[in-house]
Design an enzyme around this catalytic site. Structure first.
Site, PDB file in Angstrom:
ATOM      1  N   LYS A 153      42.593  40.404  43.016  1.00 44.71           N
ATOM      2  CA  LYS A 153      41.379  39.880  42.363  1.00 44.71           C
ATOM      3  C   LYS A 153      40.109  40.277  43.111  1.00 44.71           C
ATOM      4  O   LYS A 153      39.138  40.732  42.514  1.00 44.71           O
ATOM      5  CB  LYS A 153      41.451  38.340  42.256  1.00 44.71           C
ATOM      6  CG  LYS A 153      42.610  37.835  41.427  1.00 44.71           C
ATOM      7  CD  LYS A 153      42.672  36.320  41.398  1.00 44.71           C
ATOM      8  CE  LYS A 153      43.016  35.684  42.737  1.00 44.71           C
ATOM      9  NZ  LYS A 153      44.368  36.007  43.222  1.00 44.71           N
ATOM     10  N   THR A 154      40.134  40.083  44.418  1.00 49.49           N
ATOM     11  CA  THR A 154      38.930  40.352  45.207  1.00 49.49           C
ATOM     12  C   THR A 154      38.672  41.858  45.295  1.00 49.49           C
ATOM     13  O   THR A 154      37.532  42.315  45.181  1.00 49.49           O
ATOM     14  CB  THR A 154      39.065  39.722  46.607  1.00 49.49           C
ATOM     15  OG1 THR A 154      39.327  38.326  46.435  1.00 49.49           O
ATOM     16  CG2 THR A 154      37.793  39.882  47.419  1.00 49.49           C
ATOM     17  N   HIS A 211      44.217  29.272  45.376  1.00 50.98           N
ATOM     18  CA  HIS A 211      44.673  28.576  44.184  1.00 50.98           C
ATOM     19  C   HIS A 211      43.993  27.210  44.016  1.00 50.98           C
ATOM     20  O   HIS A 211      43.592  26.839  42.919  1.00 50.98           O
ATOM     21  CB  HIS A 211      46.185  28.410  44.273  1.00 50.98           C
ATOM     22  CG  HIS A 211      46.754  27.737  43.088  1.00 50.98           C
ATOM     23  ND1 HIS A 211      46.694  28.305  41.836  1.00 50.98           N
ATOM     24  CD2 HIS A 211      47.364  26.543  42.955  1.00 50.98           C
ATOM     25  CE1 HIS A 211      47.262  27.475  40.977  1.00 50.98           C
ATOM     26  NE2 HIS A 211      47.672  26.400  41.624  1.00 50.98           N
ATOM     27  N   ASP A 232      47.038  37.676  46.016  1.00 53.26           N
ATOM     28  CA  ASP A 232      47.405  39.034  46.448  1.00 53.26           C
ATOM     29  C   ASP A 232      47.622  40.031  45.315  1.00 53.26           C
ATOM     30  O   ASP A 232      48.045  41.159  45.562  1.00 53.26           O
ATOM     31  CB  ASP A 232      48.657  39.030  47.353  1.00 53.26           C
ATOM     32  CG  ASP A 232      48.310  38.665  48.786  1.00 53.26           C
ATOM     33  OD1 ASP A 232      47.098  38.651  49.111  1.00 53.26           O
ATOM     34  OD2 ASP A 232      49.227  38.388  49.577  1.00 53.26           O
TER      35      ASP A 232
HETATM   36  P1  GDP Z   1      43.645  38.560  45.775  1.00 52.42           P
HETATM   37  O1  GDP Z   1      44.365  37.582  46.641  1.00 52.42           O
HETATM   38  O2  GDP Z   1      44.168  38.507  44.358  1.00 52.42           O
HETATM   39  O3  GDP Z   1      42.159  38.466  45.840  1.00 52.42           O
HETATM   40  O4  GDP Z   1      44.079  40.042  46.282  1.00 52.42           O
HETATM   41  P2  GDP Z   1      43.285  41.065  47.229  1.00 52.42           P
HETATM   42  O5  GDP Z   1      42.191  41.728  46.486  1.00 52.42           O
HETATM   43  O6  GDP Z   1      42.932  40.378  48.500  1.00 52.42           O
HETATM   44  O7  GDP Z   1      44.418  42.168  47.462  1.00 52.42           O
HETATM   45  C1  GDP Z   1      45.663  41.845  48.046  1.00 52.42           C
HETATM   46  C2  GDP Z   1      46.308  43.094  48.615  1.00 52.42           C
HETATM   47  O8  GDP Z   1      46.638  44.017  47.572  1.00 52.42           O
HETATM   48  C3  GDP Z   1      45.417  43.851  49.580  1.00 52.42           C
HETATM   49  O9  GDP Z   1      46.221  44.344  50.637  1.00 52.42           O
HETATM   50  C4  GDP Z   1      44.881  44.988  48.749  1.00 52.42           C
HETATM   51  O10 GDP Z   1      44.534  46.126  49.504  1.00 52.42           O
HETATM   52  C5  GDP Z   1      46.051  45.286  47.832  1.00 52.42           C
HETATM   53  N1  GDP Z   1      45.573  45.833  46.559  1.00 52.42           N
HETATM   54  C6  GDP Z   1      44.582  45.340  45.778  1.00 52.42           C
HETATM   55  N2  GDP Z   1      44.389  46.105  44.691  1.00 52.42           N
HETATM   56  C7  GDP Z   1      45.275  47.128  44.787  1.00 52.42           C
HETATM   57  C8  GDP Z   1      45.558  48.269  43.961  1.00 52.42           C
HETATM   58  O11 GDP Z   1      44.952  48.489  42.924  1.00 52.42           O
HETATM   59  N3  GDP Z   1      46.548  49.096  44.380  1.00 52.42           N
HETATM   60  C9  GDP Z   1      47.242  48.877  45.522  1.00 52.42           C
HETATM   61  N4  GDP Z   1      48.194  49.745  45.833  1.00 52.42           N
HETATM   62  N5  GDP Z   1      47.012  47.818  46.320  1.00 52.42           N
HETATM   63  C10 GDP Z   1      46.037  46.960  45.967  1.00 52.42           C
HETATM   64 MG    MG Z   2      40.937  37.079  46.830  1.00 47.10          MG
END
Ligand code: GDP
Ligand code: MG
Length: 391
Positions: free
Chosen positions: A24-25, A84, A21
Protein backbone atom coordinates in the site's frame (compact mmCIF):
# COMPACT_ATOMS: atom_id res chain seq x y z
CA UNK A 1 4.19 33.60 1.50
CA UNK A 2 2.37 30.37 0.91
CA UNK A 3 0.51 29.79 -2.35
CA UNK A 4 -3.24 29.67 -1.87
CA UNK A 5 -5.18 26.53 -2.70
CA UNK A 6 -7.06 27.04 -5.96
CA UNK A 7 -10.01 24.78 -6.58
CA UNK A 8 -9.75 24.01 -10.29
CA UNK A 9 -10.87 20.37 -10.32
CA UNK A 10 -13.39 18.29 -8.40
CA UNK A 11 -11.90 16.95 -5.18
CA UNK A 12 -12.20 13.32 -4.03
CA UNK A 13 -10.92 11.38 -1.05
CA UNK A 14 -9.50 7.97 -1.71
CA UNK A 15 -7.23 5.60 0.11
CA UNK A 16 -5.32 2.37 -0.09
CA UNK A 17 -6.61 -0.62 1.82
CA UNK A 18 -5.47 -4.20 2.03
CA UNK A 19 -3.40 -6.69 3.96
CA UNK A 20 -0.16 -5.60 5.63
CA UNK A 21 2.90 -5.85 3.33
CA UNK A 22 0.88 -6.12 0.13
CA UNK A 23 2.42 -2.81 -0.93
CA UNK A 24 0.00 0.00 0.00
CA UNK A 25 2.65 2.50 1.01
CA UNK A 26 4.93 1.63 -1.90
CA UNK A 27 2.02 2.10 -4.30
CA UNK A 28 1.09 5.41 -2.70
CA UNK A 29 4.65 6.67 -3.16
CA UNK A 30 4.69 5.35 -6.74
CA UNK A 31 1.46 7.21 -7.62
CA UNK A 32 2.92 10.50 -6.39
CA UNK A 33 6.12 9.83 -8.32
CA UNK A 34 4.38 9.04 -11.61
CA UNK A 35 2.15 12.11 -11.31
CA UNK A 36 5.02 14.36 -10.24
CA UNK A 37 6.80 13.36 -13.44
CA UNK A 38 3.71 14.41 -15.37
CA UNK A 39 3.94 17.74 -13.56
CA UNK A 40 0.83 17.40 -11.43
CA UNK A 41 1.93 16.98 -7.86
CA UNK A 42 4.89 16.45 -5.60
CA UNK A 43 6.69 13.15 -5.20
CA UNK A 44 6.28 11.84 -1.66
CA UNK A 45 8.88 9.14 -0.94
CA UNK A 46 8.01 5.93 0.93
CA UNK A 47 9.73 7.03 4.14
CA UNK A 48 7.79 10.27 4.32
CA UNK A 49 4.50 8.37 4.03
CA UNK A 50 5.45 5.67 6.48
CA UNK A 51 6.83 8.17 8.98
CA UNK A 52 4.06 10.69 8.46
CA UNK A 53 2.52 10.08 11.90
CA UNK A 54 5.25 12.18 13.49
CA UNK A 55 4.70 15.10 11.12
CA UNK A 56 2.08 16.93 13.10
CA UNK A 57 3.00 20.27 11.56
CA UNK A 58 1.49 19.23 8.24
CA UNK A 59 -1.84 18.96 9.96
CA UNK A 60 -2.20 15.23 9.61
CA UNK A 61 -3.47 12.96 12.31
CA UNK A 62 -1.32 10.71 14.41
CA UNK A 63 -2.23 7.58 12.50
CA UNK A 64 -3.11 8.47 8.96
CA UNK A 65 -0.86 9.71 6.16
CA UNK A 66 -2.38 12.06 3.62
CA UNK A 67 -0.85 12.81 0.27
CA UNK A 68 -2.42 14.91 -2.44
CA UNK A 69 -2.17 14.72 -6.18
CA UNK A 70 -3.99 15.61 -9.37
CA UNK A 71 -4.89 13.63 -12.44
CA UNK A 72 -6.03 15.39 -15.62
CA UNK A 73 -9.58 15.58 -14.34
CA UNK A 74 -9.47 15.50 -10.53
CA UNK A 75 -7.74 16.54 -7.33
CA UNK A 76 -7.30 13.72 -4.85
CA UNK A 77 -6.52 13.49 -1.17
CA UNK A 78 -5.18 10.00 -0.65
CA UNK A 79 -4.85 8.32 2.73
CA UNK A 80 -2.51 5.50 3.54
CA UNK A 81 -2.82 3.94 6.95
CA UNK A 82 0.13 2.21 8.54
CA UNK A 83 -1.56 -0.59 10.44
CA UNK A 84 -4.72 -2.59 10.63
CA UNK A 85 -5.89 -0.89 13.83
CA UNK A 86 -5.64 2.47 12.06
CA UNK A 87 -8.10 1.28 9.42
CA UNK A 88 -10.54 0.40 12.05
CA UNK A 89 -10.21 3.70 13.84
CA UNK A 90 -10.11 5.98 10.83
CA UNK A 91 -11.91 4.24 8.04
CA UNK A 92 -14.60 2.43 9.92
CA UNK A 93 -15.53 5.45 11.98
CA UNK A 94 -15.78 7.44 8.78
CA UNK A 95 -12.94 9.74 9.77
CA UNK A 96 -11.17 9.00 6.53
CA UNK A 97 -14.37 9.71 4.56
CA UNK A 98 -13.36 7.67 1.56
CA UNK A 99 -15.25 8.35 -1.65
CA UNK A 100 -13.55 5.33 -3.15
CA UNK A 101 -10.74 2.93 -2.32
CA UNK A 102 -7.83 1.21 -3.99
CA UNK A 103 -7.73 -2.35 -2.69
CA UNK A 104 -4.12 -3.49 -2.84
CA UNK A 105 -3.72 -7.24 -3.21
CA UNK A 106 -0.36 -8.89 -3.68
CA UNK A 107 -0.47 -11.16 -6.72
CA UNK A 108 2.02 -13.37 -4.91
CA UNK A 109 -0.05 -13.88 -1.79
CA UNK A 110 -3.67 -13.41 -2.84
CA UNK A 111 -6.46 -12.64 -0.42
CA UNK A 112 -5.38 -12.53 3.21
CA UNK A 113 -7.48 -11.93 6.36
CA UNK A 114 -7.08 -8.14 6.36
CA UNK A 115 -7.95 -7.99 2.65
CA UNK A 116 -11.32 -9.53 3.43
CA UNK A 117 -11.83 -7.49 6.59
CA UNK A 118 -11.13 -4.18 4.86
CA UNK A 119 -13.62 -5.03 2.11
CA UNK A 120 -16.21 -5.88 4.72
CA UNK A 121 -15.56 -2.70 6.67
CA UNK A 122 -15.60 -0.58 3.50
CA UNK A 123 -19.04 -1.96 2.71
CA UNK A 124 -20.24 -1.25 6.24
CA UNK A 125 -19.20 2.40 6.13
CA UNK A 126 -20.60 3.08 2.69
CA UNK A 127 -17.52 3.06 0.45
CA UNK A 128 -19.38 2.18 -2.74
CA UNK A 129 -16.53 1.95 -5.23
CA UNK A 130 -13.38 -0.13 -5.08
CA UNK A 131 -10.64 -0.40 -7.70
CA UNK A 132 -8.21 -3.28 -7.32
CA UNK A 133 -4.46 -2.86 -7.65
CA UNK A 134 -3.10 -6.36 -8.20
CA UNK A 135 0.33 -5.44 -6.93
CA UNK A 136 3.74 -7.13 -7.15
CA UNK A 137 2.78 -8.15 -10.68
CA UNK A 138 6.50 -7.89 -11.49
CA UNK A 139 7.19 -10.82 -9.19
CA UNK A 140 4.76 -13.20 -10.90
CA UNK A 141 5.50 -11.98 -14.38
CA UNK A 142 7.77 -14.42 -16.13
CA UNK A 143 5.46 -15.01 -19.04
CA UNK A 144 3.27 -17.09 -16.80
CA UNK A 145 0.30 -15.16 -15.44
CA UNK A 146 -1.63 -18.14 -14.07
CA UNK A 147 -1.05 -17.14 -10.47
CA UNK A 148 -2.13 -13.54 -11.07
CA UNK A 149 -5.18 -14.80 -12.99
CA UNK A 150 -6.17 -16.98 -10.05
CA UNK A 151 -5.73 -14.16 -7.57
CA UNK A 152 -7.79 -11.86 -9.79
CA UNK A 153 -10.63 -14.41 -9.87
CA UNK A 154 -10.46 -14.79 -6.11
CA UNK A 155 -10.58 -11.00 -5.57
CA UNK A 156 -13.55 -10.60 -7.91
CA UNK A 157 -15.38 -13.32 -5.98
CA UNK A 158 -14.62 -11.65 -2.66
CA UNK A 159 -15.92 -8.32 -3.95
CA UNK A 160 -19.07 -9.91 -5.35
CA UNK A 161 -19.68 -11.62 -2.01
CA UNK A 162 -19.70 -8.17 -0.40
CA UNK A 163 -21.98 -6.56 -2.96
CA UNK A 164 -19.34 -4.81 -5.06
CA UNK A 165 -20.20 -6.41 -8.39
CA UNK A 166 -16.82 -8.08 -8.73
CA UNK A 167 -17.25 -8.72 -12.45
CA UNK A 168 -17.23 -5.04 -13.31
CA UNK A 169 -14.66 -3.82 -10.79
CA UNK A 170 -11.45 -2.69 -12.54
CA UNK A 171 -8.51 -4.92 -11.63
CA UNK A 172 -5.22 -3.40 -12.74
CA UNK A 173 -1.92 -5.29 -12.54
CA UNK A 174 0.73 -3.01 -11.14
CA UNK A 175 4.12 -2.98 -9.54
CA UNK A 176 4.46 -0.12 -7.11
CA UNK A 177 8.07 -1.05 -6.52
CA UNK A 178 9.12 -1.13 -10.19
CA UNK A 179 7.21 2.09 -10.93
CA UNK A 180 9.05 3.75 -8.04
CA UNK A 181 12.28 2.61 -9.66
CA UNK A 182 11.20 4.30 -12.89
CA UNK A 183 10.54 1.19 -15.01
CA UNK A 184 8.55 2.46 -18.05
CA UNK A 185 6.20 -0.52 -18.29
CA UNK A 186 5.16 -0.34 -14.66
CA UNK A 187 5.00 3.45 -14.75
CA UNK A 188 2.41 3.05 -17.48
CA UNK A 189 0.53 0.55 -15.31
CA UNK A 190 0.20 3.19 -12.57
CA UNK A 191 -1.28 5.49 -15.21
CA UNK A 192 -3.80 2.79 -16.06
CA UNK A 193 -4.70 2.39 -12.39
CA UNK A 194 -5.28 6.14 -12.04
CA UNK A 195 -7.41 6.15 -15.20
CA UNK A 196 -9.50 3.39 -13.65
CA UNK A 197 -9.94 5.42 -10.45
CA UNK A 198 -10.83 8.55 -12.46
CA UNK A 199 -13.50 6.78 -14.45
CA UNK A 200 -14.83 4.11 -12.09
CA UNK A 201 -15.17 6.12 -8.86
CA UNK A 202 -17.97 8.62 -9.43
CA UNK A 203 -17.97 12.11 -8.00
CA UNK A 204 -19.98 11.77 -4.77
CA UNK A 205 -22.79 14.05 -3.84
CA UNK A 206 -21.45 16.80 -1.56
CA UNK A 207 -23.79 18.43 0.90
CA UNK A 208 -22.17 21.84 0.56
CA UNK A 209 -25.41 23.68 1.38
CA UNK A 210 -25.99 21.84 4.66
CA UNK A 211 -24.88 23.40 7.97
CA UNK A 212 -21.13 23.06 8.44
CA UNK A 213 -19.81 20.03 10.38
CA UNK A 214 -16.26 18.80 10.90
CA UNK A 215 -15.28 15.96 13.26
CA UNK A 216 -11.99 16.86 14.95
CA UNK A 217 -9.23 14.39 14.16
CA UNK A 218 -6.29 16.20 15.66
CA UNK A 219 -5.48 19.36 17.60
CA UNK A 220 -2.26 21.32 17.44
CA UNK A 221 -0.87 24.66 18.46
CA UNK A 222 0.84 27.00 16.05
CA UNK A 223 3.04 29.31 18.08
CA UNK A 224 1.83 32.88 17.88
CA UNK A 225 -1.33 31.95 16.00
CA UNK A 226 -3.35 29.76 18.33
CA UNK A 227 -5.16 26.46 18.32
CA UNK A 228 -5.68 24.53 15.11
CA UNK A 229 -8.03 21.59 14.61
CA UNK A 230 -7.76 19.27 11.64
CA UNK A 231 -10.20 16.91 9.98
CA UNK A 232 -12.35 16.31 6.93
CA UNK A 233 -15.38 18.54 6.40
CA UNK A 234 -18.34 16.15 6.62
CA UNK A 235 -20.86 18.62 5.25
CA UNK A 236 -21.49 22.26 4.53
CA UNK A 237 -19.09 25.08 3.87
CA UNK A 238 -16.94 27.22 6.16
CA UNK A 239 -15.23 30.53 5.46
CA UNK A 240 -12.67 32.56 7.35
CA UNK A 241 -14.66 34.77 9.72
CA UNK A 242 -17.52 32.28 10.26
CA UNK A 243 -18.83 31.63 13.77
CA UNK A 244 -18.69 27.97 14.82
CA UNK A 245 -19.33 26.00 17.96
CA UNK A 246 -17.15 23.21 19.28
CA UNK A 247 -19.38 20.44 20.62
CA UNK A 248 -17.71 18.59 23.42
CA UNK A 249 -15.74 21.66 24.44
CA UNK A 250 -18.91 23.79 24.73
CA UNK A 251 -17.31 26.87 23.20
CA UNK A 252 -18.38 29.20 20.45
CA UNK A 253 -15.68 30.92 18.44
CA UNK A 254 -14.64 32.28 15.05
CA UNK A 255 -12.59 30.61 12.31
CA UNK A 256 -9.62 32.90 11.76
CA UNK A 257 -7.69 30.75 9.27
CA UNK A 258 -8.19 27.83 6.89
CA UNK A 259 -5.63 25.61 5.19
CA UNK A 260 -5.55 22.46 3.11
CA UNK A 261 -2.28 20.58 2.64
CA UNK A 262 -0.41 23.60 3.95
CA UNK A 263 -2.07 25.99 1.49
CA UNK A 264 -4.33 28.76 2.77
CA UNK A 265 -7.90 28.83 1.48
CA UNK A 266 -10.86 31.20 1.91
CA UNK A 267 -13.53 28.58 1.90
CA UNK A 268 -13.54 24.87 2.71
CA UNK A 269 -16.39 22.60 1.73
CA UNK A 270 -17.72 19.10 2.29
CA UNK A 271 -15.06 16.56 1.37
CA UNK A 272 -12.05 18.82 2.00
CA UNK A 273 -9.32 17.84 4.47
CA UNK A 274 -8.56 21.01 6.35
CA UNK A 275 -6.91 22.74 9.28
CA UNK A 276 -9.05 25.38 11.03
CA UNK A 277 -7.50 28.08 13.16
CA UNK A 278 -9.88 28.92 16.02
CA UNK A 279 -9.83 32.28 17.79
CA UNK A 280 -9.13 32.26 21.52
CA UNK A 281 -9.66 28.56 22.13
CA UNK A 282 -7.18 27.08 24.62
CA UNK A 283 -5.28 24.04 23.32
CA UNK A 284 -6.58 21.88 26.18
CA UNK A 285 -10.23 22.69 25.54
CA UNK A 286 -10.49 20.78 22.25
CA UNK A 287 -9.84 17.11 21.62
CA UNK A 288 -10.11 14.47 18.93
CA UNK A 289 -13.74 13.40 18.90
CA UNK A 290 -15.17 16.88 19.35
CA UNK A 291 -17.25 18.36 16.53
CA UNK A 292 -16.89 21.81 15.01
CA UNK A 293 -20.26 22.87 13.61
CA UNK A 294 -22.42 25.81 12.58
CA UNK A 295 -23.86 27.12 15.89
CA UNK A 296 -27.08 25.39 16.88
CA UNK A 297 -27.09 23.04 13.89
CA UNK A 298 -26.61 19.76 15.77
CA UNK A 299 -28.07 18.43 18.99
CA UNK A 300 -25.93 15.85 20.79
CA UNK A 301 -27.54 12.82 22.39
CA UNK A 302 -26.72 9.64 24.28
CA UNK A 303 -29.40 7.13 23.23
CA UNK A 304 -29.83 5.54 19.83
CA UNK A 305 -31.04 2.42 18.05
CA UNK A 306 -28.81 0.72 15.54
CA UNK A 307 -28.34 -2.18 13.23
CA UNK A 308 -25.07 -3.89 14.01
CA UNK A 309 -23.03 -6.60 12.35
CA UNK A 310 -21.07 -8.59 14.92
CA UNK A 311 -17.79 -9.63 13.31
CA UNK A 312 -17.08 -13.35 13.21
CA UNK A 313 -13.94 -14.76 14.80
CA UNK A 314 -12.51 -15.29 11.31
CA UNK A 315 -12.89 -11.56 10.65
CA UNK A 316 -10.98 -10.74 13.82
CA UNK A 317 -14.08 -10.44 16.00
CA UNK A 318 -15.20 -12.19 19.15
CA UNK A 319 -15.42 -15.92 19.63
CA UNK A 320 -18.28 -15.66 22.14
CA UNK A 321 -21.72 -14.01 21.90
CA UNK A 322 -22.58 -10.64 23.44
CA UNK A 323 -25.66 -10.02 25.53
CA UNK A 324 -27.57 -7.14 27.11
CA UNK A 325 -25.34 -5.30 29.56
CA UNK A 326 -22.32 -5.56 27.26
CA UNK A 327 -20.25 -2.35 27.56
CA UNK A 328 -17.78 -1.87 24.69
CA UNK A 329 -16.30 1.29 23.15
CA UNK A 330 -18.19 2.99 20.32
CA UNK A 331 -16.16 4.75 17.64
CA UNK A 332 -18.50 7.38 16.25
CA UNK A 333 -16.98 9.78 13.72
CA UNK A 334 -13.67 10.55 15.46
CA UNK A 335 -15.04 10.04 18.99
CA UNK A 336 -14.37 7.04 21.20
CA UNK A 337 -17.17 6.62 23.78
CA UNK A 338 -18.21 3.80 26.09
CA UNK A 339 -21.80 2.57 25.67
CA UNK A 340 -24.29 0.17 27.28
CA UNK A 341 -25.85 -2.30 24.87
CA UNK A 342 -29.48 -3.48 25.17
CA UNK A 343 -30.38 -6.28 22.77
CA UNK A 344 -34.06 -6.31 23.72
CA UNK A 345 -35.90 -9.45 22.62
CA UNK A 346 -32.83 -10.95 20.98
CA UNK A 347 -30.98 -11.30 24.27
CA UNK A 348 -27.78 -12.54 22.59
CA UNK A 349 -25.88 -11.76 19.41
CA UNK A 350 -23.43 -14.32 18.12
CA UNK A 351 -20.34 -13.53 16.06
CA UNK A 352 -21.51 -13.36 12.42
CA UNK A 353 -25.03 -12.12 13.35
CA UNK A 354 -26.67 -8.88 12.26
CA UNK A 355 -28.83 -7.55 15.11
CA UNK A 356 -30.71 -4.48 16.23
CA UNK A 357 -29.77 -2.90 19.55
CA UNK A 358 -30.28 0.22 21.61
CA UNK A 359 -27.24 1.95 23.04
CA UNK A 360 -26.82 4.39 25.92
CA UNK A 361 -23.53 6.24 25.54
CA UNK A 362 -21.41 7.42 28.46
CA UNK A 363 -21.48 10.97 27.10
CA UNK A 364 -23.33 13.00 24.50
CA UNK A 365 -22.19 13.10 20.89
CA UNK A 366 -24.01 14.36 17.79
CA UNK A 367 -26.07 11.45 16.41
CA UNK A 368 -28.28 11.03 13.37
CA UNK A 369 -29.84 8.19 11.40
CA UNK A 370 -27.47 6.75 8.85
CA UNK A 371 -24.34 7.51 10.86
CA UNK A 372 -21.86 4.63 10.79
CA UNK A 373 -19.79 3.48 13.74
CA UNK A 374 -17.51 0.71 14.92
CA UNK A 375 -17.63 -1.26 18.15
CA UNK A 376 -14.32 -2.11 19.73
CA UNK A 377 -13.17 -4.07 22.71
CA UNK A 378 -9.66 -4.66 24.00
CA UNK A 379 -8.09 -3.00 20.97
CA UNK A 380 -9.93 -4.91 18.25
CA UNK A 381 -13.06 -4.35 16.21
CA UNK A 382 -15.93 -6.60 17.16
CA UNK A 383 -18.78 -4.90 15.32
CA UNK A 384 -19.78 -2.34 12.74
CA UNK A 385 -23.13 -0.61 12.72
CA UNK A 386 -25.42 2.15 11.50
CA UNK A 387 -27.63 4.41 13.61
CA UNK A 388 -31.30 3.81 12.70
CA UNK A 389 -33.00 6.15 15.20
CA UNK A 390 -31.97 8.66 17.84
CA UNK A 391 -33.48 9.01 21.32
P1 GDP B 1 2.11 -2.09 3.12
O1 GDP B 1 2.29 -2.73 4.46
O2 GDP B 1 0.89 -2.65 2.42
O3 GDP B 1 2.12 -0.60 3.14
O4 GDP B 1 3.34 -2.59 2.19
P2 GDP B 1 4.70 -1.83 1.81
O5 GDP B 1 4.45 -0.80 0.78
O6 GDP B 1 5.39 -1.40 3.06
O7 GDP B 1 5.49 -3.02 1.09
C1 GDP B 1 5.79 -4.22 1.76
C2 GDP B 1 6.95 -4.92 1.07
O8 GDP B 1 6.59 -5.34 -0.25
C3 GDP B 1 8.18 -4.05 0.92
O9 GDP B 1 9.33 -4.85 1.14
C4 GDP B 1 8.12 -3.60 -0.52
O10 GDP B 1 9.38 -3.30 -1.08
C5 GDP B 1 7.51 -4.82 -1.20
N1 GDP B 1 6.75 -4.41 -2.39
C6 GDP B 1 5.83 -3.41 -2.47
N2 GDP B 1 5.35 -3.29 -3.71
C7 GDP B 1 5.98 -4.23 -4.46
C8 GDP B 1 5.92 -4.60 -5.84
O11 GDP B 1 5.18 -4.04 -6.64
N3 GDP B 1 6.72 -5.63 -6.24
C9 GDP B 1 7.54 -6.28 -5.39
N4 GDP B 1 8.27 -7.27 -5.88
N5 GDP B 1 7.63 -5.96 -4.08
C10 GDP B 1 6.87 -4.95 -3.62
MG1 MG C 1 2.19 0.73 4.76
Amino acid sequence: PKTAYVRTKPHLNIGTMGHVDHGKTTLTAAITKVLAERGSGTFVPFDRIDRAPEEAARGITINIAHVEYETDTRHYAHVDMPGHADYVKNMVTGAAQLDGAILVVSALDGIMPQTAEHVLLARQVGVDHIVVALNKADAVDDGDTVLADLVELEVRELLTAHGYGGDSVPVVRVSGLRALEGDPRWTEAIGALLDAVDTYVPMPERYVDAPFLLPVENVLTITGRGTVVTGAVERGTVRVGDRVEVLGAAVETVVTGLETFGKPMDEAQAGDSVALLLRGVPRDAVRRGHIVAAPGSVVPGRRFSAQVYVLSAREGGRTTPVSTGYRPQFYIRTADVVGDVDLGENAVARPGDTVTMTVELGREVPLEPGLGFAIREGGRTVGAGTVTAVG
